[in-house]
Design a protein around this motif. Structure first.
Motif, PDB file in Angstrom:
ATOM      1  N   ASP A  32      25.699 -17.171   9.917  1.00 20.95           N
ATOM      2  CA  ASP A  32      25.969 -17.231   8.674  1.00 20.95           C
ATOM      3  C   ASP A  32      26.850 -15.844   7.952  1.00 20.95           C
ATOM      4  O   ASP A  32      26.378 -14.850   8.238  1.00 20.95           O
ATOM      5  CB  ASP A  32      24.877 -17.583   7.891  1.00 20.95           C
ATOM      6  CG  ASP A  32      24.453 -19.023   7.833  1.00 20.95           C
ATOM      7  OD1 ASP A  32      25.119 -19.830   8.691  1.00 20.95           O
ATOM      8  OD2 ASP A  32      23.239 -19.528   7.689  1.00 20.95           O
ATOM      9  N   TYR A  74      27.836 -10.702   9.585  1.00 22.41           N
ATOM     10  CA  TYR A  74      27.032 -12.037   9.718  1.00 22.41           C
ATOM     11  C   TYR A  74      25.844 -11.920  10.319  1.00 22.41           C
ATOM     12  O   TYR A  74      25.481 -11.017  10.815  1.00 22.41           O
ATOM     13  CB  TYR A  74      27.909 -12.787  10.761  1.00 22.41           C
ATOM     14  CG  TYR A  74      29.291 -12.863  10.366  1.00 22.41           C
ATOM     15  CD1 TYR A  74      29.773 -14.118   9.755  1.00 22.41           C
ATOM     16  CD2 TYR A  74      30.614 -11.984  10.753  1.00 22.41           C
ATOM     17  CE1 TYR A  74      31.267 -14.384   9.301  1.00 22.41           C
ATOM     18  CE2 TYR A  74      31.657 -12.018  10.470  1.00 22.41           C
ATOM     19  CZ  TYR A  74      32.352 -13.028   9.551  1.00 22.41           C
ATOM     20  OH  TYR A  74      33.336 -13.502   9.451  1.00 22.41           O
ATOM     21  N   SER A 106      28.559 -22.092   4.164  1.00 28.71           N
ATOM     22  CA  SER A 106      28.529 -22.108   5.692  1.00 28.71           C
ATOM     23  C   SER A 106      27.735 -23.163   6.011  1.00 28.71           C
ATOM     24  O   SER A 106      26.866 -23.637   5.459  1.00 28.71           O
ATOM     25  CB  SER A 106      27.633 -20.831   5.850  1.00 28.71           C
ATOM     26  OG  SER A 106      27.863 -20.803   7.605  1.00 28.71           O
ATOM     27  N   ARG A 107      28.323 -23.754   7.293  1.00 33.59           N
ATOM     28  CA  ARG A 107      27.610 -24.795   7.789  1.00 33.59           C
ATOM     29  C   ARG A 107      27.594 -26.357   6.801  1.00 33.59           C
ATOM     30  O   ARG A 107      26.440 -26.790   6.817  1.00 33.59           O
ATOM     31  CB  ARG A 107      26.248 -24.610   8.105  1.00 33.59           C
ATOM     32  CG  ARG A 107      26.161 -23.644   9.161  1.00 33.59           C
ATOM     33  CD  ARG A 107      24.739 -23.339   9.496  1.00 33.59           C
ATOM     34  NE  ARG A 107      24.103 -22.527   8.653  1.00 33.59           N
ATOM     35  CZ  ARG A 107      23.181 -22.728   7.949  1.00 33.59           C
ATOM     36  NH1 ARG A 107      22.517 -23.955   7.832  1.00 33.59           N
ATOM     37  NH2 ARG A 107      22.352 -21.997   6.927  1.00 33.59           N
ATOM     38  N   GLY A 108      28.321 -26.393   5.742  1.00 35.23           N
ATOM     39  CA  GLY A 108      27.962 -27.406   4.691  1.00 35.23           C
ATOM     40  C   GLY A 108      26.881 -26.847   3.458  1.00 35.23           C
ATOM     41  O   GLY A 108      26.917 -27.762   2.701  1.00 35.23           O
ATOM     42  N   ARG A 109      26.418 -25.734   3.809  1.00 36.10           N
ATOM     43  CA  ARG A 109      25.351 -25.289   2.799  1.00 36.10           C
ATOM     44  C   ARG A 109      26.136 -24.522   1.674  1.00 36.10           C
ATOM     45  O   ARG A 109      27.063 -23.763   1.836  1.00 36.10           O
ATOM     46  CB  ARG A 109      24.392 -24.465   3.349  1.00 36.10           C
ATOM     47  CG  ARG A 109      23.592 -23.649   2.423  1.00 36.10           C
ATOM     48  CD  ARG A 109      22.902 -22.680   2.936  1.00 36.10           C
ATOM     49  NE  ARG A 109      23.493 -21.457   3.635  1.00 36.10           N
ATOM     50  CZ  ARG A 109      24.257 -20.613   3.446  1.00 36.10           C
ATOM     51  NH1 ARG A 109      24.886 -20.522   2.343  1.00 36.10           N
ATOM     52  NH2 ARG A 109      24.339 -19.677   4.393  1.00 36.10           N
ATOM     53  N   GLU A 147      20.962 -19.016   9.014  1.00 36.42           N
ATOM     54  CA  GLU A 147      21.076 -19.108  10.591  1.00 36.42           C
ATOM     55  C   GLU A 147      22.155 -18.091  11.107  1.00 36.42           C
ATOM     56  O   GLU A 147      22.869 -17.724  10.386  1.00 36.42           O
ATOM     57  CB  GLU A 147      21.565 -20.692  10.695  1.00 36.42           C
ATOM     58  CG  GLU A 147      20.467 -21.762  10.263  1.00 36.42           C
ATOM     59  CD  GLU A 147      20.777 -23.009  10.971  1.00 36.42           C
ATOM     60  OE1 GLU A 147      21.790 -23.111  11.683  1.00 36.42           O
ATOM     61  OE2 GLU A 147      20.104 -24.137  10.690  1.00 36.42           O
ATOM     62  N   LYS A 178      16.545 -24.319   5.562  1.00 39.67           N
ATOM     63  CA  LYS A 178      17.221 -23.563   6.703  1.00 39.67           C
ATOM     64  C   LYS A 178      18.264 -22.859   6.071  1.00 39.67           C
ATOM     65  O   LYS A 178      19.549 -22.973   6.165  1.00 39.67           O
ATOM     66  CB  LYS A 178      17.860 -24.518   7.484  1.00 39.67           C
ATOM     67  CG  LYS A 178      16.708 -25.365   8.686  1.00 39.67           C
ATOM     68  CD  LYS A 178      17.526 -26.269   9.440  1.00 39.67           C
ATOM     69  CE  LYS A 178      16.493 -26.934  10.406  1.00 39.67           C
ATOM     70  NZ  LYS A 178      15.625 -26.064  11.350  1.00 39.67           N
TER      71      LYS A 178
END
Length: 324
Positions: free
Chosen positions: A69, A89, A18-21, A66, A63
Motif C-alpha cells: 500500500d 510503500y 489502494s486495492r479498491g480501498r 497491507e 484490513k
C-alpha cells in the motif's frame, strides 16, 4: 528549542487509494522514524500507531494496512502545511500492541519485476529511464556504451552501476537521483552547533596515510580500452570502469578519489532540532561559537529523523567527506 516548544508537534499520514480501498489519513502516531542515505538504495520509515486510535477501529476486519500500500508521511510543528518526510510503500505490518508499519521508499518498486535492456550507445539517463519509467531522473550526462541486461530486477542494474562505475542511486520523494559520490551539489544547510544542535558526536579525523591505488578502465570509441593506474602500487585498490574518458579526465577523477579517501576533518553525527530542516543531497556548513577548529563544510551521508512524544522532532545527520 524554546521557540519551537510554543508550537504543537503534528503529523499527517496519508494512505492513498489502494486495492479498491478508499484513501484515508491519520493525524496521530506514537512514533515515526525515517532514515535515508545516498549510499543506500532504499530509504525506510517505521510508524508506531496507538492501538486505541479512534480513526481506525476494527483494524483486523477492515484490513486497512497491507504490504504494498502507498503511504505519505508528513510531520513538523504548527498548524500549517507540514513538510513531507517520506513517500513510499508499506513493506511490513506487525499486528499487535502497539501496531507497527514498516515502509520503504520508491525503491520498493525497483526491487520488483524484471527488465531487459540491450542497446549500444546508451547514456546513463536513457538506461535509468528504461528501468524506472515514469520517474523524474536527475543524473550526470554519462555515456555508457553498450549494455546488456536480461530478465533482471531494476535494482540489479543499479547494483551493477555502483560496482562498475561507482554510481550511487537513490530516491528523494519520487525523483530518482544517481551520483558518483563526489558530485552532490545540493543546497547548503547552515548551522551553529551551540544554537541548532541538541548534541553532537563529532570526531576529528587526521589526514589518512592510507595507500590507495585507483585502476581505471575506459572503453574508447575505437573499441579499445584505455587502462590507467594511479596511486600507490601496493595500496588498497579502487576500480572504475567508465567509458569514453580521456586520459586527462581519468587522472582528474583518480586524483579526486584519492584526495577524498585521505581527507582530514571530522566524522560522526550531529543531532539537530526540527529546524533548519535537513534533506538528502544537501551539504552541511557548521560553525561553532567556541570551537573554531570544528568548523567546516561537509557532505551529508545520511539523515535519520524521529518524531516522539519524549524528544519531539530530532534529525541525526551523519557527516560524509569534507567539501574540498
Amino acid at each position: 528549542v524554546y521557540v519551537m516548544s510554543t508550537y504543537a508537534m503534528a503529523a499527517d499520514i496519508q494512505f492513498p487509494e489502494s486495492r479498491g480501498r478508499r484513501g484515508f489519513g491519520l493525524r496521530r502516531a506514537s512514533e515515526i522514524h525515517t532514515e535515508k542515505s545516498w549510499k543506500e538504495f532504499t530509504g525506510t520509515a517505521e510508524l508506531i500507531l496507538p492501538r486505541n486510535v479512534k480513526d481506525f477501529p476494527k483494524l483486523e476486519q477492515l484490513k486497512l494496512f497491507e504490504v504494498g500500500d502507498p503511504i505519505v508521511i508528513k510531520f513538523g510543528y504548527g498548524a500549517g502545511e507540514l513538510p513531507t518526510e517520506f513517500i513510499g510503500y508499506i513493506s511490513g505490518v506487525e499486528d499487535g500492541v502497539p501496531y507497527r508499519l514498516k515502509c520503504e521508499d520508491e525503491m520498493y518498486k525497483l526491487k520488483r519485476g524484471q527488465v531487459t535492456v540491450s542497446r549500444s550507445g546508451i547514456t546513463l539517463k536513457q538506461l535509468l529511464t528504461r528501468i524506472a519509467p515514469g520517474y523524474e531522473i536527475v543524473c550526470p550526462d554519462i555515456a555508457l556504451g553498450t549494455v546488456r541486461y536480461t530478465d533482471v530486477a531494476p535494482i540489479d542494474v543499479l547494483e551493477n552501476l555502483k560496482k562498475e562505475l561507482g554510481l550511487y542511486t537513490y530516491f528523494v520523494g519520487k525523483v530518482l537521483h544517481s551520483v558518483d559520490g563526489y558530485s552532490l551539489d545540493g543546497p547548503t544547510l547552515n548551522i551553529v552547533l551551540e544554537k541548532n544542535s541538541v548534541s553532537d558526536n563529532i570526531n576529528r579525523v587526521k589526514e589518512v596515510d592510507e595507500k590507495i591505488l585507483v585502476k581505471f578502465r575506459s572503453l574508447q570509441r575505437n573499441g579499445k580500452y584505455l587502462k590507467i593506474e594511479i596511486g600507490d602500487k601496493y595500496g588498497t585498490v579502487q576500480t572504475r570502469n567508465w567509458p569514453y574518458l580521456t586520459e586527462k579526465e581519468i587522472r582528474l577523477r583518480a586524483k579526486r578519489i584519492i584526495e577524498l579517501a585521505k581527507a582530514k576533518g571530522f566524522d560522526g553525527t550531529i543531532t539537530l532540532l526540527a529546524i533548519p530542516r535537513a534533506e538528502l543531497g544537501m551539504r552541511v556548513d557548521f560553525k561553532s561559537l567556541f570551537y573554531k577548529s570544528r568548523e567546516g563544510t561537509y557532505y551529508i551521508d545520511k539523515i535519520a529523523k524521529s518524531f516522539t512524544a519524549s524528544d519531539g522532532i530530532r534529525q541525526v545527520v551523519t557527516l560524509g567527506s569534507k567539501v574540498l
